[in-house]
Motif scaffolding. Structure first.
Motif, PDB file in Angstrom:
ATOM      1  N   GLU A 253       0.438  -1.415  -0.029  1.00 18.36           N
ATOM      2  CA  GLU A 253       0.168  -0.426  -0.678  1.00 18.36           C
ATOM      3  C   GLU A 253       0.835   1.745   0.236  1.00 18.36           C
ATOM      4  O   GLU A 253       0.527   2.097  -1.056  1.00 18.36           O
ATOM      5  CB  GLU A 253      -0.729   0.237   1.635  1.00 18.36           C
ATOM      6  CG  GLU A 253      -2.376  -1.010   1.330  1.00 18.36           C
ATOM      7  CD  GLU A 253      -2.827  -1.258   0.059  1.00 18.36           C
ATOM      8  OE1 GLU A 253      -3.215   0.214  -0.674  1.00 18.36           O
ATOM      9  OE2 GLU A 253      -3.335  -2.150  -0.952  1.00 18.36           O
ATOM     10  N   LEU A 254       1.749   1.336   0.584  1.00 19.88           N
ATOM     11  CA  LEU A 254       2.459   2.407   0.554  1.00 19.88           C
ATOM     12  C   LEU A 254       3.526   2.477  -0.538  1.00 19.88           C
ATOM     13  O   LEU A 254       3.836   3.679  -0.806  1.00 19.88           O
ATOM     14  CB  LEU A 254       3.873   2.520   1.971  1.00 19.88           C
ATOM     15  CG  LEU A 254       3.469   2.120   3.608  1.00 19.88           C
ATOM     16  CD1 LEU A 254       4.120   1.920   4.455  1.00 19.88           C
ATOM     17  CD2 LEU A 254       2.035   4.048   3.744  1.00 19.88           C
ATOM     18  N   GLY A 255       3.812   1.150  -0.976  1.00 19.92           N
ATOM     19  CA  GLY A 255       4.864   1.090  -2.440  1.00 19.92           C
ATOM     20  C   GLY A 255       3.874   1.935  -3.090  1.00 19.92           C
ATOM     21  O   GLY A 255       4.226   2.930  -4.517  1.00 19.92           O
ATOM     22  N   ARG A 256       2.514   1.952  -3.145  1.00 17.01           N
ATOM     23  CA  ARG A 256       1.937   2.593  -4.280  1.00 17.01           C
ATOM     24  C   ARG A 256       2.136   3.585  -4.471  1.00 17.01           C
ATOM     25  O   ARG A 256       1.539   4.487  -5.507  1.00 17.01           O
ATOM     26  CB  ARG A 256       0.666   1.953  -4.336  1.00 17.01           C
ATOM     27  CG  ARG A 256       0.230   0.696  -3.909  1.00 17.01           C
ATOM     28  CD  ARG A 256      -1.496   0.211  -4.171  1.00 17.01           C
ATOM     29  NE  ARG A 256      -2.106   0.127  -5.295  1.00 17.01           N
ATOM     30  CZ  ARG A 256      -3.902   0.634  -4.806  1.00 17.01           C
ATOM     31  NH1 ARG A 256      -4.166   0.141  -4.127  1.00 17.01           N
ATOM     32  NH2 ARG A 256      -4.273   1.292  -5.859  1.00 17.01           N
ATOM     33  N   ARG A 257       2.267   4.724  -3.204  1.00 12.55           N
ATOM     34  CA  ARG A 257       1.839   5.938  -2.785  1.00 12.55           C
ATOM     35  C   ARG A 257       3.469   6.154  -3.352  1.00 12.55           C
ATOM     36  O   ARG A 257       3.439   7.369  -4.351  1.00 12.55           O
ATOM     37  CB  ARG A 257       1.499   5.889  -1.590  1.00 12.55           C
ATOM     38  CG  ARG A 257       0.559   6.002  -1.487  1.00 12.55           C
ATOM     39  CD  ARG A 257       0.346   6.023   0.050  1.00 12.55           C
ATOM     40  NE  ARG A 257       0.972   7.619   0.797  1.00 12.55           N
ATOM     41  CZ  ARG A 257       0.623   7.527   1.986  1.00 12.55           C
ATOM     42  NH1 ARG A 257       0.313   6.820   2.957  1.00 12.55           N
ATOM     43  NH2 ARG A 257       1.436   8.748   2.614  1.00 12.55           N
ATOM     44  N   LEU A 258       4.913   5.357  -3.722  1.00  7.99           N
ATOM     45  CA  LEU A 258       5.968   5.903  -4.117  1.00  7.99           C
ATOM     46  C   LEU A 258       5.774   5.908  -5.403  1.00  7.99           C
ATOM     47  O   LEU A 258       6.851   6.073  -6.507  1.00  7.99           O
ATOM     48  CB  LEU A 258       6.692   5.238  -3.648  1.00  7.99           C
ATOM     49  CG  LEU A 258       7.030   5.647  -1.757  1.00  7.99           C
ATOM     50  CD1 LEU A 258       7.558   4.635  -1.411  1.00  7.99           C
ATOM     51  CD2 LEU A 258       7.781   6.692  -1.593  1.00  7.99           C
ATOM     52  N   ALA A 259       5.520   4.715  -5.372  1.00  9.34           N
ATOM     53  CA  ALA A 259       5.233   4.525  -7.197  1.00  9.34           C
ATOM     54  C   ALA A 259       5.695   5.031  -7.994  1.00  9.34           C
ATOM     55  O   ALA A 259       5.856   5.463  -9.362  1.00  9.34           O
ATOM     56  CB  ALA A 259       4.933   2.687  -7.384  1.00  9.34           C
ATOM     57  N   GLY A 260       4.436   6.251  -8.348  1.00 15.96           N
ATOM     58  CA  GLY A 260       3.499   6.692  -9.074  1.00 15.96           C
ATOM     59  C   GLY A 260       4.576   8.343  -9.000  1.00 15.96           C
ATOM     60  O   GLY A 260       4.513   8.881  -9.342  1.00 15.96           O
ATOM     61  N   ALA A 281       4.240  -2.921  -5.969  1.00 15.70           N
ATOM     62  CA  ALA A 281       4.079  -2.623  -6.460  1.00 15.70           C
ATOM     63  C   ALA A 281       4.286  -1.324  -7.857  1.00 15.70           C
ATOM     64  O   ALA A 281       3.887  -0.816  -8.370  1.00 15.70           O
ATOM     65  CB  ALA A 281       3.460  -1.073  -4.997  1.00 15.70           C
ATOM     66  N   LEU A 282       5.875  -1.492  -7.474  1.00 15.60           N
ATOM     67  CA  LEU A 282       6.393  -0.825  -8.217  1.00 15.60           C
ATOM     68  C   LEU A 282       6.191  -2.012  -9.753  1.00 15.60           C
ATOM     69  O   LEU A 282       5.974  -1.356 -10.513  1.00 15.60           O
ATOM     70  CB  LEU A 282       8.419  -1.141  -7.800  1.00 15.60           C
ATOM     71  CG  LEU A 282       8.714  -0.046  -7.008  1.00 15.60           C
ATOM     72  CD1 LEU A 282       9.495  -0.286  -6.413  1.00 15.60           C
ATOM     73  CD2 LEU A 282       8.062   1.250  -7.311  1.00 15.60           C
ATOM     74  N   HIS A 283       6.723  -3.122  -9.492  1.00 19.23           N
ATOM     75  CA  HIS A 283       5.795  -4.146 -10.947  1.00 19.23           C
ATOM     76  C   HIS A 283       4.874  -3.495 -11.393  1.00 19.23           C
ATOM     77  O   HIS A 283       4.609  -3.181 -12.933  1.00 19.23           O
ATOM     78  CB  HIS A 283       6.304  -5.247 -10.861  1.00 19.23           C
ATOM     79  CG  HIS A 283       5.760  -6.122 -11.086  1.00 19.23           C
ATOM     80  ND1 HIS A 283       6.449  -6.558 -12.771  1.00 19.23           N
ATOM     81  CD2 HIS A 283       4.762  -6.497 -12.027  1.00 19.23           C
ATOM     82  CE1 HIS A 283       6.660  -7.384 -13.529  1.00 19.23           C
ATOM     83  NE2 HIS A 283       4.792  -7.495 -13.226  1.00 19.23           N
ATOM     84  N   ARG A 288      10.980  -0.158 -13.104  1.00 19.56           N
ATOM     85  CA  ARG A 288      11.876  -1.865 -12.821  1.00 19.56           C
ATOM     86  C   ARG A 288      12.491  -1.478 -12.100  1.00 19.56           C
ATOM     87  O   ARG A 288      13.104  -0.046 -11.412  1.00 19.56           O
ATOM     88  CB  ARG A 288      12.371  -1.335 -14.479  1.00 19.56           C
ATOM     89  CG  ARG A 288      11.251  -1.662 -15.846  1.00 19.56           C
ATOM     90  CD  ARG A 288      12.472  -1.273 -17.095  1.00 19.56           C
ATOM     91  NE  ARG A 288      12.902  -0.037 -17.326  1.00 19.56           N
ATOM     92  CZ  ARG A 288      13.557   0.247 -18.068  1.00 19.56           C
ATOM     93  NH1 ARG A 288      14.122  -1.134 -18.870  1.00 19.56           N
ATOM     94  NH2 ARG A 288      13.974   1.483 -17.704  1.00 19.56           N
ATOM     95  N   VAL A 289      12.891  -3.079 -11.219  1.00 17.34           N
ATOM     96  CA  VAL A 289      14.098  -2.637  -9.932  1.00 17.34           C
ATOM     97  C   VAL A 289      15.160  -3.009 -10.968  1.00 17.34           C
ATOM     98  O   VAL A 289      14.597  -4.948 -10.980  1.00 17.34           O
ATOM     99  CB  VAL A 289      13.733  -3.195  -9.330  1.00 17.34           C
ATOM    100  CG1 VAL A 289      14.656  -3.566  -7.808  1.00 17.34           C
ATOM    101  CG2 VAL A 289      12.039  -2.168  -8.417  1.00 17.34           C
ATOM    102  N   PRO A 290      16.410  -3.129 -10.471  1.00 21.34           N
ATOM    103  CA  PRO A 290      17.223  -1.329 -10.762  1.00 21.34           C
ATOM    104  C   PRO A 290      17.064  -0.840 -11.258  1.00 21.34           C
ATOM    105  O   PRO A 290      16.807   0.438 -10.748  1.00 21.34           O
ATOM    106  CB  PRO A 290      18.289  -2.257  -9.713  1.00 21.34           C
ATOM    107  CG  PRO A 290      18.827  -2.829 -10.568  1.00 21.34           C
ATOM    108  CD  PRO A 290      17.147  -3.969 -10.938  1.00 21.34           C
ATOM    109  N   ASP A 291      16.189  -1.101 -12.611  1.00 21.95           N
ATOM    110  CA  ASP A 291      16.847   0.429 -13.043  1.00 21.95           C
ATOM    111  C   ASP A 291      15.998   1.264 -13.644  1.00 21.95           C
ATOM    112  O   ASP A 291      16.359   2.751 -14.091  1.00 21.95           O
ATOM    113  CB  ASP A 291      15.816   0.063 -14.747  1.00 21.95           C
ATOM    114  CG  ASP A 291      16.799  -1.495 -15.242  1.00 21.95           C
ATOM    115  OD1 ASP A 291      18.165  -2.116 -14.810  1.00 21.95           O
ATOM    116  OD2 ASP A 291      16.365  -1.939 -16.269  1.00 21.95           O
TER     117      ASP A 291
END
Length: 363
Positions: A253-260, A281-283, A288-291
Motif C-alpha cells: 500500500e505504501l509502495g503504491r504511493r511511492l511508485a507514482g 507495487a513497483l512492478h 523497473r527494479v533496479p533500472d
C-alpha cells in the motif's frame, strides 16, 4: 566380601567388580535413584552429587555410579534433579509478535542453545505489552519454576512493563534495557540503516526514501533515525518516512504511493516483508527494479535471495542474538563451564550488507 542387596543380588562399592543387579530385575518398574545407590554401593546423596556434576566426588566413585546407571538403564527425572540442585533447568522466554521472522528466528536460536546447555525452554507469546499481561506472563513462568527469563522486548512499553513486573529470577532483555544493569542484547540497528542508506547514496541516488516500521518499535525507530542522520550528513534531502506495520500488505500500500512519483529512485525499507510488497507495487506501476528504482530491505529473510529481482538487504544474525542472550542468562545462573567465555553485559550484534540485484546505479 560382596554385600548382599535387598533382592539377594551381589553388589560392590566403588572400585568393586561385581555388578550383579541388572535392569532385568526391574521388569514392570522404572529404576530409581535408590536402586542406583545400592548397586554402586554409595549413598543416595552421592548419586545426587554425580547427577549434578559436583566436583567433590572422586573419579572412581563417579564412574561406579555412572556404571550403575548404565546397567540399570536409569534416566534421572527432571524433578529428581530439581530437588537435588534446587533448580529446574527450565528457562522462560517472553516474546511479542512471535510470528514475525525476527522474533521467531531468535526464539529458535534460544531453544537450540538451551538444549545444548541442558535446559528446557517454556515460552509465552504475547500480543499486547500492557503491564497486567506482562506481569501475568512473569508470574506464570515463576510458578513453573523458571530458573531465569529472557524477554524479547521490541517495544518500549514492554520494557516499562517488565521493569514494573521485575521477576525475582535472573533476567536478560532483547532490544530494550531496563536501565538498571540488567543484561540486554540488541542488533546494531543504527549501523544497518547507515549501511543501507549509504549504499544507495554511493550508487549515485540524490536521496533515499524510507518505508519505516511502526512507531514505538526500537528497531524501527533506530533505523529511521539512522537513515535520517545519514542523509543529513550527506547533504541529501530528507523526505518524511512512510510508516508501515512490518507486513507485506503495508509495504504494498505504501509502495503504491511511492511508485507514482518519478522522483523516487531509491527506497530503504525497514524489513524484507514490506520490501516484498513494495516490489509488487513497483512492478504493477511499470517501474523497473533496479533500472528505475533501487530497493534495500532489512533482515535477509530466506526468501530474499529468490525474489525477482533478488533483494539487497541488511542481514541480521538472529542466531547470534539468541545464543548470546542464552549465554548471558546461563552465566547468571552460575554455569560458566556450559557456555564458554562470558559475553559483555550489553552486547550489540553486528549486521551485514548483502548486495543483490535490487540495487543499481542511478540512471
Amino acid at each position: 566380601m560382596p554385600r548382599s542387596t535387598t533382592d539377594g543380588s551381589a553388589a560392590e562399592g566403588p572400585g568393586g567388580a561385581t555388578r550383579g543387579r541388572s535392569r532385568r530385575n526391574f521388569a514392570g518398574s522404572r529404576p530409581v535413584m535408590d536402586d542406583v545407590a545400592r548397586l554402586a554401593g554409595v549413598s543416595k546423596q552421592t548419586v545426587s552429587r554425580v547427577l549434578n556434576d559436583n566436583p567433590a566426588v572422586r573419579a572412581e566413585t563417579r564412574e561406579a555410579v555412572l556404571e550403575a546407571m548404565r546397567t540399570l538403564g536409569y534416566r534421572p527425572s527432571r524433578s529428581a534433579r530439581s530437588l537435588a540442585s534446587g533448580r529446574t533447568r527450565m528457562l522462560g522466554v517472553i516474546s511479542f509478535d512471535a510470528a514475525r521472522y525476527g522474533p521467531a528466528s531468535t526464539l529458535t536460536a534460544i531453544n537450540t542453545a538451551a538444549q545444548e546447555a541442558g535446559y528446557l525452554v517454556s515460552s509465552i507469546a504475547l500480543d499486547t505489552a500492557d503491564r497486567d499481561t506482562v506481569v501475568q506472563a512473569v508470574d506464570r513462568l515463576s510458578a513453573e519454576g523458571a530458573d531465569g527469563i529472557i524477554a524479547i522486548a521490541p517495544q518500549r512499553p514492554v520494557a516499562t512493563a517488565l521493569a514494573q513486573a521485575r521477576p525475582a529470577t535472573p533476567l536478560v532483555m532483547l532490544d530494550n534495557g531496563l536501565g538498571d544493569g540488567t543484561p540486554v542484547v540488541s542488533s546494531d540497528f543504527t549501523a544497518g540503516a547507515r549501511l543501507a542508506t549509504g549504499h544507495l547514496l554511493g550508487l549515485g541516488h540524490s536521496t533515499v526514501w524510507h518505508i519505516a516500521g511502526p512507531t514505538g518499535w526500537t528497531s524501527a525507530d533506530r533505523r529511521a533515525a539512522s537513515w535520517r542522520e545519514t542523509l543529513t550528513r550527506a547533504g541529501a534531502r530528507v523526505h518524511e518516512p512512510l510508516v508501515g506495520d512490518w507486513s507485506a500488505d503495508s509495504g504494498y500500500e505504501l509502495g503504491r504511493r511511492l511508485a507514482g512519483s518519478s522522483d523516487v529512485t531509491a527506497v530503504f525499507v525497514s524489513n524484507d516483508q514490506m520490501a516484498l510488497g513494495l516490489l509488487r507495487a513497483l512492478h504493477e506501476a511499470g517501474r523497473r527494479v533496479p533500472d528505475d528504482v533501487s530497493v534495500v530491505g532489512y533482515d535477509d529473510i530466506p526468501e530474499a535471495a529468490h525474489l525477482l529481482p533478488p533483494l539487497t538487504t541488511i542481514r541480521t544474525d538472529f542466531s547470534s542474538i539468541g545464543t548470546t542472550a542464552l549465554r548471558l542468562l546461563v552465566r547468571q545462573l552460575g554455569d560458566p563451564e556450559e557456555m564458554g567465555d562470558s559475553p559483555e553485559r550489553e552486547p550489540v550484534i553486528p549486521v551485514e550488507l548483502i548486495v543483490r540485484d535490487s540495487t543499481g546505479a542511478a540512471g
